[in-house]
Enzyme design. Structure first.
Site, PDB file in Angstrom:
ATOM      1  CE  LYS A 287       4.079   3.500  19.804  1.00 57.53           C
ATOM      2  NZ  LYS A 287       3.161   2.534  19.242  1.00 57.53           N
TER       3      LYS A 287
ATOM      4  N   GLY B 159      -2.350 -10.772  24.963  1.00 58.58           N
ATOM      5  CA  GLY B 159      -1.274  -9.803  25.185  1.00 58.58           C
ATOM      6  C   GLY B 159      -1.779  -8.579  25.919  1.00 58.58           C
ATOM      7  CB  ALA B 160      -1.500  -7.392  28.976  1.00 55.89           C
ATOM      8  N   GLY B 161       0.480  -5.554  26.473  1.00 58.94           N
ATOM      9  CA  GLY B 161       1.520  -4.520  26.394  1.00 58.94           C
ATOM     10  C   GLY B 161       0.926  -3.143  26.124  1.00 58.94           C
TER      11      GLY B 161
ATOM     12  CE1 TYR C 125       3.547  -2.434  11.215  1.00 59.58           C
ATOM     13  CE2 TYR C 125       4.626  -2.690   9.079  1.00 59.58           C
ATOM     14  CZ  TYR C 125       4.561  -2.093  10.324  1.00 59.58           C
ATOM     15  OH  TYR C 125       5.504  -1.164  10.677  1.00 59.58           O
TER      16      TYR C 125
ATOM     17  CB  SER D  63       9.532   3.043  10.467  1.00 55.90           C
ATOM     18  OG  SER D  63       8.332   3.775  10.353  1.00 55.90           O
TER      19      SER D  63
ATOM     20  CG  ASP E 278      -0.166   3.489  17.861  1.00 56.64           C
ATOM     21  OD1 ASP E 278       0.112   3.548  16.653  1.00 56.64           O
ATOM     22  OD2 ASP E 278       0.690   3.534  18.773  1.00 56.64           O
TER      23      ASP E 278
END
Ligand code: NDP
Length: 264
Positions: free
Chosen positions: A64, A121-123, A209, A15, A100
């Site tokens: 999360k 994508g669907a997360g 990224y 991170s 976010d």
């Protein structure tokens, strides 16, 4: 007294958040320090927070939803999307926020004439960002390789497809919301599906990224403008820092220091 902040996740060693926040604390003269904590079991998040004497945390994969459960108070957007990535302690209570999604919204605001977006994508990240984009007036279509994760998008009124049922249209922005390309060399969808979508788009965006993903490489072969996930990371961090410091600094002041984390 020095205030202590951290990022909780698993894994967490990669991170950039400690560097980003410590640069901003130092630059703005805030007596605080930000570290990282490998949290194996999300159910222990609240206890760990208090045991470590923290003032605030960011939360990354896969905690999360646990962070959402751990809060005493939730801001209205975090409540709506069921995911918290920023917690601040005030008088013994934990306040939860999602930074976010507003971070992503700000990152794509540079594409001024974009109105329609296609999510690959669907997360969890797709879910919170789809809601904020829809609220901001974008037309959001979601496509995913499998059907299961599309359920909650259908319930929320989004147009959804699996790759098998997908009917191509033209979208202004094609956005990779999957983890394809993060630790592998995969495209987020079959190349024959992506080629016409990219060709007819105005720009292509990735939430990953720190590397050029196969998706963004493909977009570049079509000469399309691209953006990776660095701005999203920066802006979610700036918004979290505003909460950590009770809005004592504006985003431009924070950005000056925080963005230095991206030149290393
Ligand atoms: P989730 O685990 O919740 O969802 C993953 C999604 O990716 C699912 O839709 C899954 O499809 C799909 N997927 C995974 N691998 C492939 C593949 N090889 N081909 C096609 N689809 C695939 O992940 P998150 O939503 O938490 O994270 C998604 C991405 O967002 C990650 O890369 C993460 O690093 C990035 N991220 C970036 C941030 C930033 O600040 N820049 C902030 C937060 C996240 P299926 O349902 O079929 O399994």
């Amino acid at each position: 007294m020095k205030q202590l902040f951290a990022i909780f996740g698993n894994p967490v060693s990669h991170s950039k958040s400690p560097l980003m926040h410590n640069l901003a604390f130092q630059g703005l003269g805030v007596d605080a320090c930000y570290t990282r904590y490998l949290l194996n079991d999300g159910k222990h998040l609240r206890k760990k927070f208090f045991d470590l004497g923290l003032k605030g945390i960011n939360i990354t994969v896969p905690h999360k939803e646990h962070a959402y459960e751990a809060c005493d108070m939730l801001d209205s957007f975090a409540k709506k999307v069921g995911a918290v990535n920023t917690i601040v302690e005030k008088e013994g209570k934990l306040y939860g926020y999602n930074t976010d999604a507003p971070g992503f919204l700000r990152a794509i605001s540079t594409f001024k004439d974009a109105k329609s977006v296609l999510f690959l994508g669907a997360g969890g990240t797709a879910q919170s960002t789809a809601v904020i984009l829809k609220d901001a007036g974008y037309r959001v279509t979601v496509t995913n390789r499998s059907a299961g994760r599309l359920e909650r998008f259908i319930e929320a009124g989004f147009e959804t497809y699996t790759f098998d049922t997908f009917k191509p249209q033209a979208y202004d922005l094609i956005i990779n919301m999957t983890s394809a390309g993060l630790e592998d060399n995969e495209l987020p969808a079959p190349k024959e599906m992506l080629d016409p979508l990219i060709l007819n788009s105005k720009a292509c965006i990735d939430v990953i990224y720190g590397k050029e993903t196969p998706f963004l490489s493909l977009a570049k072969t079509y000469g399309k403008p691209t953006k990776d996930g660095s701005d999203m990371l920066l802006y979610q961090g700036i918004i979290a820092f505003e909460y950590f410091t009770q809005h004592r600094f504006n985003s431009k002041e924070i950005e000056v220091y925080m963005k230095q984390a991206f030149i290393f």
